[in-house]
Design a protein around this motif. Structure first.
Motif, mmCIF file in Angstrom:
data_model
loop_
_atom_site.group_PDB
_atom_site.id
_atom_site.type_symbol
_atom_site.label_atom_id
_atom_site.label_comp_id
_atom_site.label_asym_id
_atom_site.label_seq_id
_atom_site.Cartn_x
_atom_site.Cartn_y
_atom_site.Cartn_z
ATOM 1 N N ALA A 140 -33.340 56.971 -14.134
ATOM 2 C CA ALA A 140 -33.640 55.764 -14.500
ATOM 3 C C ALA A 140 -35.116 55.506 -15.244
ATOM 4 N N THR B 245 -29.955 52.581 -9.162
ATOM 5 C CA THR B 245 -28.523 52.725 -8.797
ATOM 6 C C THR B 245 -27.954 52.783 -7.598
ATOM 7 N N ALA C 237 -31.245 46.679 -7.156
ATOM 8 C CA ALA C 237 -30.167 47.550 -7.618
ATOM 9 C C ALA C 237 -29.624 47.198 -9.092
ATOM 10 N N TYR C 238 -29.067 48.071 -9.720
ATOM 11 C CA TYR C 238 -28.342 47.981 -11.127
ATOM 12 C C TYR C 238 -26.918 48.330 -10.615
ATOM 13 N N TYR D 288 -32.208 45.932 -0.332
ATOM 14 C CA TYR D 288 -32.101 45.233 -1.535
ATOM 15 C C TYR D 288 -32.349 43.763 -1.841
ATOM 16 N N THR E 71 -20.538 44.145 -5.919
ATOM 17 C CA THR E 71 -20.885 45.378 -5.490
ATOM 18 C C THR E 71 -20.851 45.574 -3.869
ATOM 19 N N ASN F 167 -34.896 56.801 -18.724
ATOM 20 C CA ASN F 167 -34.377 55.863 -19.550
ATOM 21 C C ASN F 167 -35.181 54.888 -19.785
ATOM 22 N N ASN G 74 -33.957 45.812 -10.886
ATOM 23 C CA ASN G 74 -32.749 46.088 -11.088
ATOM 24 C C ASN G 74 -32.715 47.574 -11.751
ATOM 25 N N THR G 75 -33.286 48.371 -11.517
ATOM 26 C CA THR G 75 -33.166 49.734 -12.247
ATOM 27 C C THR G 75 -32.795 50.943 -11.086
ATOM 28 N N HIS H 259 -27.260 55.082 -5.922
ATOM 29 C CA HIS H 259 -26.218 56.597 -5.921
ATOM 30 C C HIS H 259 -26.452 57.626 -6.569
ATOM 31 N N SER H 260 -27.572 57.593 -7.443
ATOM 32 C CA SER H 260 -27.972 58.811 -8.077
ATOM 33 C C SER H 260 -29.558 58.933 -8.171
#
Length: 193
Positions: free
Chosen positions: A126, A118, A191-192, A181, A170, A129, A115-116, A120-121
């Motif tokens: 990630a 996104t 996904a996050y 996913y 989502t 972070n 779950n990391t 879309h980026s």
């Protein structure tokens, strides 16, 4: 393999290898004497593999990926002796607190874990972070301030529950969308939200 890809990896305190990881000990790793890359001409060779022990404070393992099975090629055992994959199966799918740490696996951190992504980026954000999060806990371990960092099971379960709930609204979960996913059981560990 390009051993010169990053000058810092030529520092004698690092060991960049393609030898297979056999075991992790409290202060060392055990590697096979046989490299895993390039691919051996006879991978089923009967030649005995001597094990090599190297001291290790930090282990960075990059071993490829399987999009539907997290840490697929590893058999990671927690402090109670259970395999991480078995725990994830019991809990319906891969999960980790903040996508990085799992209860029952002290001093263990996953970079770009469940779950990391996104969707879309860039994954670089990630990864940065998770590295920042992990380093906050690795530093006091290495400095001797603490021996163990462990996530509470209740925190990990609540985190996962909230993530899975948020994912229900989502685009990947509504409107008939299908994607890689999801596992066969419908669990989204990718996904996050």
């Amino acid at each position: 393999m390009d051993y010169y890809w990053l000058d810092s990896m030529n520092d004698p305190k690092y060991n960049l290898t393609t030898q297979a990881l056999m075991r992790v000990n409290p202060k060392s790793v055990i590697l096979s004497s046989r490299p895993t890359y390039p691919v051996l001409a006879k991978p089923d060779s009967k030649v005995a593999m001597e094990e090599v022990e190297l001291p290790a404070d930090v282990i960075i393992l990059a071993n490829g990926f399987d999009l539907s099975t997290w840490l697929h090629s590893l058999k990671v055992r927690g402090k109670e002796g259970k395999l991480l994959q078995d725990i994830w199966d019991e809990r319906r799918g891969a999960q980790a607190y903040l996508g990085t740490a799992m209860d029952g696996f002290p001093n263990s951190f996953i970079i770009f874990g469940p779950n990391t992504a996104t969707g879309h980026s860039s994954v670089i954000l990630a990864i940065e972070n998770m590295l920042e999060y992990s380093l906050r806990f690795i530093k006091p371990i290495l400095s001797g301030d603490v021996e163990t960092v462990a996530v509470k099971k209740s925190a990990e379960i609540e985190w996962t529950k909230a993530i899975q709930q948020d994912l229900k609204s989502t685009v990947w979960a509504i409107g008939g969308c299908t994607s890689w996913y999801f596992t066969e059981t419908g669990w989204n560990a990718t996904a996050y939200p």
